[in-house]
Write an enzyme that holds these catalytic residues in place. Structure first.
Site, PDB file in Angstrom:
ATOM      1  N   SER A   1      28.154  28.650 -14.962  1.00 47.61           N
ATOM      2  CA  SER A   1      26.936  28.800 -15.770  1.00 47.61           C
ATOM      3  C   SER A   1      25.783  28.018 -15.167  1.00 47.61           C
ATOM      4  CB  SER A   1      27.177  28.302 -17.191  1.00 47.61           C
ATOM      5  OG  SER A   1      28.165  29.083 -17.808  1.00 47.61           O
TER       6      SER A   1
ATOM      7  N   GLU B   1      22.174  23.603 -16.173  1.00 46.93           N
ATOM      8  CA  GLU B   1      23.418  22.836 -16.191  1.00 46.93           C
ATOM      9  C   GLU B   1      23.777  22.417 -14.767  1.00 46.93           C
ATOM     10  OE1 GLU B   1      26.719  24.658 -18.300  1.00 46.93           O
ATOM     11  OE2 GLU B   1      28.108  23.967 -16.752  1.00 46.93           O
TER      12      GLU B   1
HETATM   13  C1  FAD Z   1      33.415  30.277 -11.117  1.00 47.27           C
HETATM   14  C2  FAD Z   1      33.085  29.055 -11.912  1.00 47.27           C
HETATM   15  C3  FAD Z   1      33.397  28.984 -13.263  1.00 47.27           C
HETATM   16  C4  FAD Z   1      33.102  27.841 -14.021  1.00 47.27           C
HETATM   17  N1  FAD Z   1      33.456  27.787 -15.340  1.00 47.27           N
HETATM   18  C5  FAD Z   1      33.206  26.664 -16.062  1.00 47.27           C
HETATM   19  C6  FAD Z   1      33.643  26.564 -17.435  1.00 47.27           C
HETATM   20  O1  FAD Z   1      34.247  27.482 -17.982  1.00 47.27           O
HETATM   21  N2  FAD Z   1      33.367  25.425 -18.114  1.00 47.27           N
HETATM   22  C7  FAD Z   1      32.710  24.368 -17.532  1.00 47.27           C
HETATM   23  O2  FAD Z   1      32.515  23.348 -18.189  1.00 47.27           O
HETATM   24  N3  FAD Z   1      32.300  24.432 -16.241  1.00 47.27           N
HETATM   25  C8  FAD Z   1      32.532  25.544 -15.493  1.00 47.27           C
HETATM   26  N4  FAD Z   1      32.137  25.611 -14.169  1.00 47.27           N
HETATM   27  C9  FAD Z   1      31.400  24.497 -13.576  1.00 47.27           C
HETATM   28  C10 FAD Z   1      32.311  23.478 -12.876  1.00 47.27           C
HETATM   29  O3  FAD Z   1      33.552  24.025 -12.581  1.00 47.27           O
HETATM   30  C11 FAD Z   1      32.521  22.265 -13.741  1.00 47.27           C
HETATM   31  O4  FAD Z   1      31.262  21.727 -14.083  1.00 47.27           O
HETATM   32  C12 FAD Z   1      33.340  21.193 -13.044  1.00 47.27           C
HETATM   33  O5  FAD Z   1      33.728  20.241 -14.000  1.00 47.27           O
HETATM   34  C13 FAD Z   1      32.578  20.518 -11.924  1.00 47.27           C
HETATM   35  O6  FAD Z   1      33.471  19.629 -11.279  1.00 47.27           O
HETATM   36  P1  FAD Z   1      33.327  19.308  -9.740  1.00 47.27           P
HETATM   37  O7  FAD Z   1      34.445  18.420  -9.360  1.00 47.27           O
HETATM   38  O8  FAD Z   1      33.159  20.538  -8.960  1.00 47.27           O
HETATM   39  O9  FAD Z   1      31.966  18.472  -9.739  1.00 47.27           O
HETATM   40  P2  FAD Z   1      30.835  18.466  -8.616  1.00 47.27           P
HETATM   41  O10 FAD Z   1      30.069  19.748  -8.682  1.00 47.27           O
HETATM   42  O11 FAD Z   1      31.397  18.053  -7.308  1.00 47.27           O
HETATM   43  O12 FAD Z   1      29.913  17.286  -9.168  1.00 47.27           O
HETATM   44  C14 FAD Z   1      29.228  17.420 -10.394  1.00 47.27           C
HETATM   45  C15 FAD Z   1      28.712  16.043 -10.819  1.00 47.27           C
HETATM   46  O13 FAD Z   1      29.814  15.195 -11.135  1.00 47.27           O
HETATM   47  C16 FAD Z   1      29.751  14.000 -10.371  1.00 47.27           C
HETATM   48  N5  FAD Z   1      31.104  13.576 -10.053  1.00 47.27           N
HETATM   49  C17 FAD Z   1      32.114  14.334  -9.559  1.00 47.27           C
HETATM   50  N6  FAD Z   1      33.223  13.591  -9.426  1.00 47.27           N
HETATM   51  C18 FAD Z   1      32.905  12.345  -9.834  1.00 47.27           C
HETATM   52  C19 FAD Z   1      33.633  11.117  -9.929  1.00 47.27           C
HETATM   53  N7  FAD Z   1      34.912  11.020  -9.572  1.00 47.27           N
HETATM   54  N8  FAD Z   1      32.989  10.018 -10.397  1.00 47.27           N
HETATM   55  C20 FAD Z   1      31.679  10.103 -10.765  1.00 47.27           C
HETATM   56  N9  FAD Z   1      30.943  11.223 -10.699  1.00 47.27           N
HETATM   57  C21 FAD Z   1      31.561  12.328 -10.243  1.00 47.27           C
HETATM   58  C22 FAD Z   1      28.960  14.381  -9.136  1.00 47.27           C
HETATM   59  O14 FAD Z   1      28.402  13.229  -8.510  1.00 47.27           O
HETATM   60  C23 FAD Z   1      27.938  15.324  -9.720  1.00 47.27           C
HETATM   61  O15 FAD Z   1      26.888  14.590 -10.283  1.00 47.27           O
HETATM   62  C24 FAD Z   1      32.452  26.744 -13.392  1.00 47.27           C
HETATM   63  C25 FAD Z   1      32.141  26.813 -12.020  1.00 47.27           C
HETATM   64  C26 FAD Z   1      32.457  27.947 -11.277  1.00 47.27           C
HETATM   65  C27 FAD Z   1      32.132  27.982  -9.822  1.00 47.27           C
END
Ligand code: FAD
Length: 305
Positions: free
Chosen positions: A225, A297
């Site tokens: 999203s 978001e």
């Molecule tokens: C196909 C698809 C579907 C999705 N569906 C959903 C859904 O249904 N619901 C939903 O909520 N989200 C969804 N998302 C978004 C995403 O998956 C989530 O937001 C997920 O939690 C992001 O995690 P990430 O590890 O990829 O974070 P990143 O994108 O790597 O980082 C996001 C933020 O978190 C911080 N961060 C990451 N790890 C840490 C850590 N260990 N300590 C401190 N800060 C940290 C980063 O610095 C950054 O600010 C979707 C994404 C995709 C691509």
């Protein structure tokens, strides 16, 4: 520059270190210019030493999880991107799991099912790391991280190890104590329940995966999203975008998903600039036609003008 390179390499013996590393390989958008320094520490000790070194040298740091919720600029990131993907241990303690921040949430979900534990099935097939999911209280299919989280170990601003027993009310929709801080989540504990119907559990998990597939989550690179939902707007953001006829709209290599108004896809050669311009365009059009201010978001990371 050489001192930085040598020290980062010296600290990360088990880890991986690269310089001028394109970030496109590490984001689900498959977009993003180079990070001056890119480092995947091999364990928590290497992570702490790396962060201490970068802090002493006053080098800006970005903590990267699964890269599933970020838009990295075409110019990349000036400083060090610290990826936690190698910190991915999961251990079981009774019906609790202790999970390192870099573990993929979907793997954690599968691990829980293998250990016959229910309560983390909702997140199966969602991209991203455990740390990233805790950071913003990821949620889907009627569950959210805040429902199961019982402890978090993190490094504070001074890189001191802290333990948080999360208060339920502090983990709201896309809102957690971590989002306004520069704390680094190392690991967390989730509390699950013994499962007496494994077949049903896996059925649920596969139905989430199928539903995501059907909605087109995996057809092209994206970041899920783009905008938060807001109850006061009377409909989810995707519906609002759909209402004004933008579904499928293209801007260069960026396109609003033909099946889902709240997802922007990279059709192959999209730049971060194009994605960002499309986000602006959607905001302007929704505001002009419906009077609602959509809040992004997805986070913009790196060197933006
Ligand atoms: C196909 C698809 C579907 C999705 N569906 C959903 C859904 O249904 N619901 C939903 O909520 N989200 C969804 N998302 C978004 C995403 O998956 C989530 O937001 C997920 O939690 C992001 O995690 P990430 O590890 O990829 O974070 P990143 O994108 O790597 O980082 C996001 C933020 O978190 C911080 N961060 C990451 N790890 C840490 C850590 N260990 N300590 C401190 N800060 C940290 C980063 O610095 C950054 O600010 C979707 C994404 C995709 C691509």
């Amino acid at each position: 520059v050489n001192k930085v390179r040598e020290n980062i390499k010296r600290i990360n013996k088990k880890g991986m270190v690269a310089f001028s590393e394109p970030l496109s390989s590490y984001t689900t958008f498959r977009i993003g210019g180079p990070a001056d320094v890119f480092v995947c520490p091999g364990d928590q000790q290497e992570l702490k030493e790396t962060l201490q070194f970068l802090s002493d040298e006053q080098i800006p740091v970005f903590i990267l999880g699964g890269g599933a919720n970020i838009l990295v600029s075409d110019k990349g990131f000036r400083g060090a991107v610290v990826s936690l993907t190698k910190l991915d241990k999961i251990t079981q303690q009774g019906s609790n799991l202790i999970i390192e921040a870099g573990a993929k949430v979907s793997d954690v979900s599968a691990y829980a099912a293998q250990k016959e534990l229910a309560g983390f099935d909702f997140i199966y097939a969602m991209p991203g790391s455990f740390g990233g999911a805790v950071w913003m209280n990821a949620r889907c299919y009627g569950g959210e991280i805040g429902d199961v989280l019982t402890r978090i170990n993190y490094l504070d601003d001074q890189l001191q190890l802290q333990t948080m027993i999360p208060k339920r009310e502090e983990f709201q929709y896309k809102n957690t104590p971590f989002m306004n801080q520069s704390w680094i989540i190392l690991e967390g504990e989730i509390s699950l329940t013994p499962c007496d119907d494994l077949e049903e559990l896996w059925k649920q998990m596969h139905s989430h995966e199928d539903d995501r597939r059907q909605k087109g989550h995996f057809t092209a690179p994206c970041a899920g999203s783009i905008f938060k939902n807001n109850r006061d707007f009377g409909a989810p953001s995707g519906k609002l975008i759909d209402t004004i006829g933008l579904k499928g709209y293209r801007h260069g290599g960026a396109q609003i998903h033909p099946n889902h108004g709240n997802i922007i896809i990279n059709t192959g050669q999209a730049t971060a600039k194009e994605i960002s311009e499309l986000i602006d365009l959607i905001q302007e059009r929704v505001y002009k036609e419906l009077g609602f201010n959509l809040e992004p978001e997805v986070l913009k990371v790196g060197d933006w003008e």
